[in-house]
Design a protein around this motif. Sequence first.
Motif, PDB file in Angstrom:
ATOM      1  N   ALA A 332     117.790  17.531 -40.227  1.00 40.22           N
ATOM      2  CA  ALA A 332     118.277  18.088 -41.481  1.00 40.22           C
ATOM      3  C   ALA A 332     119.512  18.947 -41.227  1.00 40.22           C
ATOM      4  O   ALA A 332     120.529  18.843 -41.943  1.00 40.22           O
ATOM      5  N   TYR A 333     119.469  19.789 -40.197  1.00 46.42           N
ATOM      6  CA  TYR A 333     120.598  20.668 -39.875  1.00 46.42           C
ATOM      7  C   TYR A 333     121.845  19.859 -39.573  1.00 46.42           C
ATOM      8  O   TYR A 333     122.925  20.122 -40.090  1.00 46.42           O
ATOM      9  N   LEU A 334     121.670  18.836 -38.742  1.00 47.76           N
ATOM     10  CA  LEU A 334     122.831  18.032 -38.358  1.00 47.76           C
ATOM     11  C   LEU A 334     123.438  17.327 -39.565  1.00 47.76           C
ATOM     12  O   LEU A 334     124.654  17.228 -39.699  1.00 47.76           O
ATOM     13  N   SER A 335     122.557  16.855 -40.454  1.00 44.85           N
ATOM     14  CA  SER A 335     123.090  16.116 -41.605  1.00 44.85           C
ATOM     15  C   SER A 335     123.858  17.057 -42.550  1.00 44.85           C
ATOM     16  O   SER A 335     124.827  16.659 -43.168  1.00 44.85           O
ATOM     17  N   ARG A 339     128.397  16.881 -42.475  1.00 43.67           N
ATOM     18  CA  ARG A 339     128.807  16.088 -43.634  1.00 43.67           C
ATOM     19  C   ARG A 339     130.279  15.704 -43.561  1.00 43.67           C
ATOM     20  O   ARG A 339     130.667  14.589 -43.859  1.00 43.67           O
ATOM     21  N   ASN A 340     131.132  16.694 -43.166  1.00 47.24           N
ATOM     22  CA  ASN A 340     132.573  16.470 -43.222  1.00 47.24           C
ATOM     23  C   ASN A 340     133.155  15.903 -41.945  1.00 47.24           C
ATOM     24  O   ASN A 340     134.348  15.680 -41.859  1.00 47.24           O
ATOM     25  N   VAL A 341     132.310  15.746 -40.978  1.00 43.08           N
ATOM     26  CA  VAL A 341     132.814  15.202 -39.702  1.00 43.08           C
ATOM     27  C   VAL A 341     132.793  13.689 -39.784  1.00 43.08           C
ATOM     28  O   VAL A 341     131.778  13.101 -40.125  1.00 43.08           O
ATOM     29  N   LYS A 342     133.924  13.097 -39.508  1.00 40.44           N
ATOM     30  CA  LYS A 342     133.971  11.643 -39.518  1.00 40.44           C
ATOM     31  C   LYS A 342     134.004  11.144 -38.076  1.00 40.44           C
ATOM     32  O   LYS A 342     134.679  11.738 -37.229  1.00 40.44           O
TER      33      LYS A 342
END
Lengths: 370, 300
Positions: A332-335, A339-342
């Motif tokens: 959950a934390y990573l998601s 979010r903005n990391v591509k």
Amino acid sequence: MGIVLHITPADWGLPSVNPSCLAAVLFLQLSIPGNFSVSECTNPDASPTGQLPYLTHDHHVAVNFSSIVKYVSSLEGRKAGEYPNANIDQGLSKFQLSQKTAWSTHAETHLGDLLYYMLYSVSSNWVNMTCQTLSSQFPRPQRYYVPFRIRELYRPRLEAAGLWSIPDVEKEPKKPFKPISPEVEKVENTSVFLQAFEKEKVTEKAKPILDLYSRLLKKDYFFERDRPSALDAIVAAHILLLLEPPYPDPVVKQLLLDSYPSLVTHARLIFSQTLAASAPAMSKVLAPISTWRDVLPSMPWSRTSRTRSEDEIRFDKLRWSFFGLVVGSMVAYLSVVGRNVKIRIVRAEDVAEEEEDEELEEGDGELEDS
Amino acid sequence: MLALPTPLANLFALFPLRTYPPILPLSKKPCTAPTLWVQSPVSPDDTLSADVECLKWQAYLAFRGLTAIHLRTDIHPEGCIDRRLPNLHTPSAEIEDGELLPARLIPTWVDSQKGAVDPNLEGYTDEAARDESRAWVTLLEGAVHAGLLLVQPQPSYLKQILAFSFTPSLSFTWSSADQSGTPSSNALPGPSFQTLVTPPPPPATGLTSPIPPSGVRVSPNAVMTRYRDAISALSERLGTDRWFLGSSEPTPLDALAFAYLHCILEFENDSIRVEVSRRANLVAWEKRVRDTVKAAFTVV
């Protein structure tokens, strides 16, 4: 689930090729005929001690021959009427029972050594008979190595008894024009002499042992009784295994047939009572199909299957739910954070091409300047 | 005369030639009486060896009526014939240092001293008793010995390594079966579970696994059950007799039974001692025989 006896598979016209297993079958046929079933087991590691035979009855497990005898003999008193005459040693005095203990050990040790010598040590018997029989009994991956391991098991014991035979020296086919050197001839002749005297030596060792039993056997059965005891089962099992298999090199078999007719008669009598067509039939249980699990080594920690208490189960559940919580919150934390990391996959060739383009562009500029 | 040059003579003077007195062999004592070389007893003032094999021969010599036999406990098994204790060192008229006999030749020597026993009956009452003695010998050397081996303290792994690196044995082969340091150690690897237990125990890694077999998987319960049965049968067979199998005089079987019973009763492990100590006839028999055997030996 009744009484099930787990033994090594049958061959040579006998229910098992192992003397202890055969003795157990003979004993059960004498004591509780028709009340047990036999399971042919090709995985000795399934037994609690790693050895066959073993007997299972409901939740009770009896390993090795002497504890099987003890357990089955105790059945008669436990359940009235269900197993009449289970205690075939009944009627023996305490004095005779103590003698029976000593003689049983003697038979297992010394008759056993003679039998193991015939099965595993004599190289022509091993190559042409025992090894082939054993290989045919095991499933595919194991048949290539288990027979040799079984032979190695008996080796220290036979060496200590002075019964481990000298291996056959591979003789090269004689070439007609090969020069005859005295050294080579000497080596070949020595092995021939050693092997010739080995048979004499084994006969010398076997005679006193077989003499003992032929003197002990005064009537039809041991202890001058009119019915067999557990000792009869042990001795008969060893004698039968010395007589029945088609030995290519029958040293002890010939000695038995020539000089000890009483022991042969005794063994055949027990055979006719227990295994012949007229004897009560044995029911067979299909052995469990061998799985990949059989190939896994039996390690000390996997042997102990202890029951866990309720608290332990509860703690285990809590521990696993904690691990689940940790993993879940991590995801959950990573998601949320990511979010903005591509994530773009950049290959080395792409980078190189871009650089080349830049260089070209720069070069063009220079050209224009000049 | 050609003289040595002075500088060379000065140099040699730094290393004077000294002759030391010859070293006499310390252990060379004249052999005046038959001397049995045995493994040392548990306590130094005791005359009964802690090793079953040695004690068996001590009892045998005592039972054959020999007295005033000397004992030597300072000899390493590798100094013996066959690399195995006991050995008998006998004074001899022809050979200056006496004659050394391995254990298997002791009966012949005793026969020459005390007159031979009937080779047919070997001291037993009749032929049946002689045959039966074979079975009891097997029971003692198999089931009882396996029980004794089970509770024998195994040297720890560290100790084995230390023993290997600091006190190398006299021979150049080193085997892991060599239990140096235990009270019953003998140089040759003695009987192991592979030779004592019938049928032989499987390897510890299992028979059918693809892992190369190693170790021995001995079931302690099975060994102890056999041991218990053996001791109870032994007690039953002795009953209230003076000697085993109803003999009027002690026999080789009595020597063997005494050796095992004494070692078990002297053992510090309760699990095997209790089986013997709760049988009054065995304990009383061992106590009576012990005094006879003790009286025949003196430690040199």
